[in-house]
Design a protein around this motif. Structure first.
Motif, short mmCIF file in Angstrom:
data_model
loop_
_atom_site.label_atom_id
_atom_site.label_comp_id
_atom_site.label_asym_id
_atom_site.label_seq_id
_atom_site.Cartn_x
_atom_site.Cartn_y
_atom_site.Cartn_z
N SER A 55 -32.26 57.99 -2.16
CA SER A 55 -33.12 56.99 -2.79
C SER A 55 -34.25 56.65 -1.82
O SER A 55 -34.05 56.58 -0.61
N GLY A 56 -35.42 56.43 -2.36
CA GLY A 56 -36.59 56.22 -1.51
C GLY A 56 -36.56 54.94 -0.72
O GLY A 56 -36.85 54.92 0.48
N SER A 57 -36.20 53.84 -1.33
CA SER A 57 -36.34 52.55 -0.68
C SER A 57 -35.11 52.12 0.11
O SER A 57 -35.21 51.33 1.04
N LYS A 58 -33.96 52.61 -0.22
CA LYS A 58 -32.72 52.15 0.41
C LYS A 58 -32.19 53.19 1.37
O LYS A 58 -32.13 54.36 1.06
N LYS A 59 -31.78 52.73 2.52
CA LYS A 59 -31.24 53.62 3.54
C LYS A 59 -29.80 53.99 3.19
O LYS A 59 -29.02 53.16 2.76
N ASP A 60 -29.45 55.24 3.38
CA ASP A 60 -28.10 55.77 3.13
C ASP A 60 -27.63 55.61 1.69
O ASP A 60 -26.44 55.51 1.44
N VAL A 61 -28.54 55.56 0.75
CA VAL A 61 -28.17 55.48 -0.66
C VAL A 61 -28.66 56.75 -1.33
O VAL A 61 -29.81 57.15 -1.16
N GLN A 62 -27.77 57.37 -2.09
CA GLN A 62 -28.10 58.61 -2.79
C GLN A 62 -28.10 58.35 -4.29
O GLN A 62 -27.34 57.53 -4.79
N THR A 63 -28.96 59.07 -4.98
CA THR A 63 -28.98 59.03 -6.44
C THR A 63 -28.39 60.35 -6.93
O THR A 63 -28.85 61.42 -6.53
N LEU A 64 -27.38 60.27 -7.75
CA LEU A 64 -26.69 61.45 -8.26
C LEU A 64 -26.86 61.51 -9.78
O LEU A 64 -26.80 60.49 -10.46
N VAL A 65 -27.03 62.72 -10.28
CA VAL A 65 -27.07 62.96 -11.71
C VAL A 65 -25.98 63.99 -12.01
O VAL A 65 -26.00 65.10 -11.48
N LEU A 66 -25.01 63.59 -12.82
CA LEU A 66 -23.86 64.43 -13.14
C LEU A 66 -23.77 64.64 -14.64
O LEU A 66 -24.07 63.74 -15.42
N GLU A 67 -23.30 65.82 -15.04
CA GLU A 67 -23.12 66.12 -16.46
C GLU A 67 -21.72 66.66 -16.67
O GLU A 67 -21.25 67.50 -15.90
#
Length: 142
Positions: free
Chosen positions: A90-102
């Motif tokens: 994630s751009g603004s947050k440190k150590d946060v990932q955005t995941l997209v799962l199907e």
């Protein structure tokens, strides 16, 4: 009066009616019990998807030696039969990932449940859920 009542109770038609009513009550009880059991089986089957699966023999943790979670998430996705469409920071947050799962809805929820058990210090926040013909697409921050 009492003699007349006793006389009527001894008649075969009254006895047959009493047996019929008891049989009807027993059948209604059995039907209700069967419906309750079927409801329990359905709920039990739905909750069974959330049972924690043990790690394969010899594998103590999915987290990499350097503390990376990318390999762990890939392994969990494969184990649950879920496609990992995207994984980025994630751009603004440190150590946060955005995941997209199907995948299948129950498989996705089971994967999220396993992730929360594997990484208790990192909460998951659902951003978007989209239903599709073959299942769902979940976007969440982790």
């Amino acid at each position: 009066m009492m003699k007349e009542m006793r006389q009527r109770l001894k008649e075969p038609a009254v006895q047959l009616l009493a047996v019929g009513l008891l049989a009807l009550a027993a059948a209604a009880f059995a039907f209700n019990s069967y419906q309750s059991w079927q409801g329990w089986r359905q709920v039990h089957g739905q909750l069974n998807a959330y049972v924690k699966r043990p790690l394969p023999a010899g594998q103590k943790s999915l987290v990499g030696k350097d503390g990376s979670t990318a390999e762990a998430i890939d392994e969990l996705a494969v184990r649950h039969g879920v496609a990992l469409l995207s994984q980025h920071a994630s751009g603004s947050k440190k150590d946060v990932q955005t995941l997209v799962l199907e995948g299948d809805f129950t498989a996705l929820l089971s994967l999220l449940n396993d992730m929360s058990g594997l990484f208790p210090q990192r909460p998951c926040r659902l951003i978007e859920m989209e239903r599709r013909d073959a299942g769902c697409v979940l976007t969440f921050e982790f």
